[in-house]
Design a protein around this motif. Structure first.
Motif, short mmCIF file in Angstrom:
data_model
loop_
_atom_site.label_atom_id
_atom_site.label_comp_id
_atom_site.label_asym_id
_atom_site.label_seq_id
_atom_site.Cartn_x
_atom_site.Cartn_y
_atom_site.Cartn_z
N ARG A 278 0.82 -1.18 0.00
CA ARG A 278 0.00 0.00 0.00
C ARG A 278 0.87 1.25 0.00
O ARG A 278 0.70 2.15 -0.82
CB ARG A 278 -0.87 -0.01 1.27
CG ARG A 278 -2.01 0.92 1.14
CD ARG A 278 -2.96 0.72 2.29
NE ARG A 278 -3.67 1.95 2.45
CZ ARG A 278 -3.41 2.85 3.39
NH1 ARG A 278 -2.48 2.62 4.26
NH2 ARG A 278 -4.11 3.95 3.43
N GLU A 279 1.83 1.24 0.89
CA GLU A 279 2.73 2.39 0.98
C GLU A 279 3.49 2.59 -0.34
O GLU A 279 3.63 3.72 -0.83
CB GLU A 279 3.71 2.13 2.12
CG GLU A 279 4.22 3.37 2.78
CD GLU A 279 4.76 3.07 4.17
OE1 GLU A 279 5.98 2.87 4.24
OE2 GLU A 279 3.99 3.01 5.15
N MET A 280 3.95 1.48 -0.90
CA MET A 280 4.69 1.59 -2.15
C MET A 280 3.82 2.08 -3.30
O MET A 280 4.27 2.85 -4.14
CB MET A 280 5.32 0.23 -2.49
CG MET A 280 6.59 -0.02 -1.70
SD MET A 280 7.06 -1.75 -1.74
CE MET A 280 7.49 -1.91 -3.48
N TRP A 282 1.18 3.97 -3.05
CA TRP A 282 0.94 5.41 -2.88
C TRP A 282 2.19 6.19 -3.32
O TRP A 282 2.10 7.23 -3.96
CB TRP A 282 0.59 5.71 -1.42
CG TRP A 282 -0.88 5.84 -1.18
CD1 TRP A 282 -1.56 6.97 -0.84
CD2 TRP A 282 -1.88 4.82 -1.29
NE1 TRP A 282 -2.91 6.70 -0.72
CE2 TRP A 282 -3.13 5.40 -0.99
CE3 TRP A 282 -1.86 3.46 -1.63
CZ2 TRP A 282 -4.32 4.69 -1.01
CZ3 TRP A 282 -3.04 2.76 -1.65
CH2 TRP A 282 -4.25 3.36 -1.35
N GLY A 283 3.37 5.61 -3.04
CA GLY A 283 4.61 6.25 -3.45
C GLY A 283 4.76 6.33 -4.96
O GLY A 283 5.37 7.23 -5.50
N LEU A 284 4.18 5.35 -5.67
CA LEU A 284 4.27 5.33 -7.13
C LEU A 284 3.72 6.62 -7.73
O LEU A 284 4.25 7.14 -8.72
CB LEU A 284 3.46 4.15 -7.70
CG LEU A 284 4.11 2.77 -7.62
CD1 LEU A 284 3.18 1.74 -8.22
CD2 LEU A 284 5.45 2.75 -8.32
N MET A 285 2.64 7.13 -7.15
CA MET A 285 2.01 8.34 -7.68
C MET A 285 2.99 9.51 -7.60
O MET A 285 3.10 10.29 -8.56
CB MET A 285 0.76 8.65 -6.84
CG MET A 285 -0.31 9.35 -7.62
SD MET A 285 -1.03 8.26 -8.85
CE MET A 285 -2.23 9.39 -9.59
#
Lengths: 360, 360, 360, 360, 360
Positions: A278-280, A282-285
């Motif tokens: 999930r964190e990753m 969100w980081g993609l954006m």
């Protein structure tokens, strides 16, 4: 990874049970046409018996058997027969409602003589779609009932172990059998976790392509939704297993506890991974935003370099295209060549300037 | 800091134990070829003995020794011998599964006669890769078993202290020995924390270079993943130590408690640092965004200045390049020079304008 | 606010105690050269006595004094003498380790006959650097020991009150003395909070300058780090005071409780402010982003206006610079002036258009 | 989806009760003109009776009836009559204040002889506006009072079941009746959830249109506000149901507990969905940002390509428009065509360059 | 909404009490010149008496009155007289310190014979500034003391009710009186909430103006600070009321509990609104970012359209401005008109292209 329009619907809830009388058994899933079939596996230490049937009445003869009876119901359309089964085993009407309500989130309800659990079986279909199947387990003193939306499950390993008397399964009670079911379902979550990791890696790589699909935002959003759907299935399951593990219900034997604790460990591990993904995701954006900005920077540099070099040169040429009666330079014999020299100086000067600025 | 493609794989889980019978001892790590070796250290206040062997049977003679016996198993491939050892010391099958399952997160399981712990040993390899090694400790009444994935560990200090009878170690029980193991592992986390700090500082500096690597986004994402991996090893460890410290198990002597509390303090300090690094790494992305935007601003200013100065001048030159029959200015004797004067006025006027706007 | 390169190092941990024997007293701070000196203040209701010395033995005579003895140790290099003092007062070896380990976070350890506390003294040095000093307090039945990294502390007010018998201090026990120490330290935190507020205000103002320093991102990041450092000192202190306030230790008299509760109130107030500053500092980055974007917008508008006005005009001039044999307009007597009229119409038309769009 | 200006007002609080005496019954809602009407449904196992009236006195005759009496009050203007009713049933003045205070958040107050609940009925009006209606329930030993802001509610299903003696309702007590009310209200939340999901999907699709409405930011903000309004109604309801379910009040029979637990399950499911929508709506803003940036990128590419191609070509043409006396190329017979050839080479060269950069 | 520079100072703490002796009564507020005045209201069921005075001694005669005495102190400068009052009522020195320390956050201190509370009165001044006034309440057995920073408060309603014997106030004890004070303060918070909502709406609207103030970032930041200031006043108040409501102190009568619970409900409602506004204010920044980006997009489109249309046309004109000896087109009779035709085709072609791209 072409965008398959509407592949992932927003996480919707269709609650067709609005205004219905509480305790009414109405199937709300989407698999309306699958027929309901029964699979009965009856075993003890010495022998085991498997029966496939569509007739609900065949179950009833196993009630008084001293063996452990696993009744697996495939397809939740035959609500009438499920009601019959429920009455036969003395199940509460609200439980029957939950069995056929495919929107029901994972939960555990402890009754005096049985434990009722709702779980979600998940796997990726061949076309890459995430399939989430509603499944219920009723654990009784000498029986385990499982209810599934469709044929095809993740319990073949269990059937195999019962058949071949592999491991402890034939020597243990229905609580251990239930454990093996949940274990099989959670094992499948690990596969989902792995596929998800591949998807994220793929998306991450595609961010750095020269020409990323424009649908990448949509893909990231789809991934977020998938993660959200998986979390919804997994998080309540932690509570379910935690409640089982506390072992306060007489149906759970003490020696099964170590296995349940192990299960809890696994589900924690799955949820931790989901959180990391999930964190990753969100980081993609954010990464995508910087990628876009970097590209814009590059585009702007090309424009700035081309315009900054040729606009002054054009101006210089424009000067000597004027029709004034007296422009001294025009009369110079090598004026044209002098101008070229000046232009080349400007040209290389600007090139050097941009080079120094590291824009080239 | 060149991007080493795929240096940091996404935090994946490979659970090859899917569909396996629970309690089966199957090694799922990646170091398939390392052989398994044993190291036996037997000591009491007066003497100590060290033995290296590949033969599991040599352990068995130490069972009834009154001394403290530390058995260190390097390499987790020899699952059969580990099973043998497990049976010899009466370990639960699920524990044996966890010993060889390198995916298992740190945990503690308290049994009647022994305590089982899973930890993660971490260090940076010479090529800068973060190595995370699975390690298990079994603390019994007169023995401590340690299981490691490979040769080479962080326990040389402990061996040394046993050998030279330095500190309290020879006068204390196996609980103190276990404490020194965990202490050595956590001490190593501090080195990781330090290296991580250097990496962040390096990245931060590289953001302000004129020509940052394009891979900086990827580097930040890699760092995030590294932090995530470290957190996964450290966070559950807090629970492990907390449980040990509560000292409710008879195997933990009261005088060891102060040491365990100290350990807890250290692990809290490590996690606090990890949280700080996490926050700072997330902040790096924002810093990078402003850096990009600042650069774009600079590019745009150069373009705007060049275009705004030379486009009007080119227009002026264009006027007098026209072929109208009657353009009065063209007949002026010094028209050309008057125009130059006008152009210089425009030129310096715009320069002054941009200067005032602080774009130059 | 010029960027002082490396002013704020990333919050690093240097743990030189790796692989050391637990309980070993090794100083890990950076102030290696400061000498260790002792200050002994012995007082009761009627009298007080102050002695400065470098000789540890002078402390020992005060052991059996019925008065309250405050021993203040400045400089933590003389680890040997600190060990001696520790033995004299019967302190646990781990405590001695914590006294000289400047990396140790604030904590409280309650022993039977004494309470051990670690705190952080913080102030801004004259060059604006945030100084964080390690300090330990041992509260015994008739004595208080304080250990500091360097000369110069925030306790002058306390010394003054003892000397002049101001307030309750001479009539109260060592617990009240300890309270005044912590109170003095927390009072200093308020000054830090105030300076921090000024810094944020300054940064905020500098965001709206026409030509903000490019280092503003770095300044914000530095501020974030400073806030993180302060939080690390303050947060654990809340627990310390909370534990003291609960007053379960016999060394804390009941009448001191109201004072400790007041202290707790203050530390909460400090942490709330820190949280607010943290939020505001994070907000600064967003503000900076919009500032940059607004500036880019302005640059783009200038370019767009200049280019949009002069490119069409240049085109019009270009038309009549062509050499076609038959261009009717060129033969018109006032063609040149007609064109100028047309150009002025275009010019003012575009000006009007941009005015209406509020770009001018 | 045109922006309807002011459709969604910021979530405001109008508290006209400022400075009023506590316990005063003043209606603060907006529906000032609706008249108050009463509906009395009296039933037992055998019979049921329905009465519609505007006369409060008709209620009083049902006080001593052995049947279950449901009194439904529509419209909260007649504060005087509500006060009368309150006195008749012995309700606390603060309760009467809460009944007519439409700003009151959902809550539960347990008194000795009755339980008081505040809930929010929500539905979408035909013009798409979210209607939120204040509603109170008083559960007594033989009666249930419901108070609503306006005619038209979600209880027709309940009336129907009482009338037709469908399900358990006629055989159960007033606690079960209360359960069916809350059940009906929560069922309606599911419809809201579904509509909300459609809205998000619609917005998401509109992000990828070539020409999204400029109001999309506003639409997203409006959606956020709607979600906030719904959360405010639903979150406190969880506590309400949780308190009911604990079943400590003698008015709640044990057999109703399973139904209440089911209710709790549903409200959890609703809140989970709200959380998911919240996260997705917040994500929409990020998606919109990348969409804008992508569009800007495309615009910039067109500009860069056009300018980069034609500015150099214009320069080349400018060169040969100069009036130098001696420009050798001008005398070449096919000079014009040679130049065209050169221009085409430049033209296609740049096209190829941009193609390679994937800008075309 | 012009930016009033420095309107909202960063939330600073000025703690002039650094290094002061604990328990010393020093006023640290900013209203140094206001004089201190006393208001004494003495009432019982039958009668009430009001007295305004500057003489502290007049209070003392009411000590032994059997009535309820409310002493309201306006202005906190006369620290000496406040100390006198404190001694008279037997208040702890730390309480006196808190009464005059305007930085003290809301709190409750329960002593044996009285309860001490700190609250914050808040209202918007006429110039829109948020005024936050420090106020303390001491609730004793037969008296209530209130301390305020300045004249003018929100208690006129309470005075009125005492005077006119409205509501329960004259028949209740000092605990009910205290309740009405807190109620009046919280009622005022609702007005603040409402004003805040208007401010947010105003800011939101101004985001979509063609020419938003450049100070909008600053306005949003100011609003954030205001919200932060309000939260600091309101959040600790929840604890205060919660502690009162628990009703464990003998000074709180049981029948007051329902009123306190109602108060708690209100303060929760206020905090919920603050949280919502906080979220919305943070969202404003994102909205502003997209607004800026949208504007930049529009600017870029104008530039791109103008440049893309006229640069090629200028090039075409440039071609036929060249002086080559042989350019066949120039000799064509209608060459000029053919070129115009070509130019118009290019012009409308590009227009059509941009139209299709929806840039026009």
């Amino acid at each position: 990874m072409r965008r398959k329009k509407k592949k992932n619907k927003p996480v919707k809830v269709k609650n067709t049970s609005v205004n219905q009388v509480p305790g009414q058994v109405i199937y709300v899933g989407s698999k309306e046409n699958t027929s309901t079939s029964l699979e009965i596996i009856d075993y003890n230490k010495e022998k085991h018996e498997v029966k496939h049937t569509n007739n609900i009445n065949e179950v009833f003869q196993y009630r008084d058997s001293e063996d452990i009876t696993w009744v697996n119901v495939n397809g939740l359309n035959a609500t009438e027969e499920i009601e019959q089964l429920g009455k036969f085993y003395g199940l509460h009407p609200l439980i029957l409602e939950d069995i056929v309500n495919t929107q029901q989130r994972p939960k555990i309800d402890e009754y005096d003589t049985y434990i009722f659990m709702v779980l979600k079986m998940m796997y990726y279909a061949e076309d890459g779609e995430l399939i989430k199947e509603h499944m219920s387990i009723v654990l009784g003193e000498k029986y385990v009932l499982t209810f599934q939306e469709a044929d095809g499950d993740v319990f073949d390993g269990v059937r195999d172990r019962i058949k071949n008397a592999k491991g402890r399964i034939r020597n243990s009670g229905p609580d251990y059998l239930t454990y093996t079911f949940i274990d099989a379902i959670i094992d499948n979550y690990f596969i989902i976790i792995e596929t998800m990791g591949d998807k994220i890696e793929e998306l991450e790589d595609s961010l750095f392509l020269d020409d990323p699909e424009e649908t990448i935002t949509q893909d990231i959003q789809d991934l977020k939704k998938e993660i959200i759907r998986i979390r919804r299935a997994i998080y309540p399951l932690r509570e379910v297993i935690n409640r089982l593990e506390k072992g306060e219900h007489p149906l759970i034997q003490e020696k099964t506890n170590h296995y349940l604790r192990d299960l809890y460990d696994h589900i924690i591990q799955v949820s931790e991974n989901i959180e990391i993904y999930r964190e990753m995701t969100w980081g993609l954006m954010d990464m995508y935003m910087t990628t876009i900005s970097n590209k814009m920077n590059e585009v702007m540099k090309v424009l700035t370099i081309m315009a900054s070099i040729f606009i002054p040169l054009t101006f210089m040429a424009g000067i000597y295209g004027m029709n004034f009666e007296y422009i001294p330079e025009l009369q110079l014999k090598y004026g044209y060549f002098y101008l070229w020299a000046a232009m080349l100086i400007v040209f290389f000067g600007l090139l050097w300037y941009f080079k120094r600025k590291k824009w080239l």
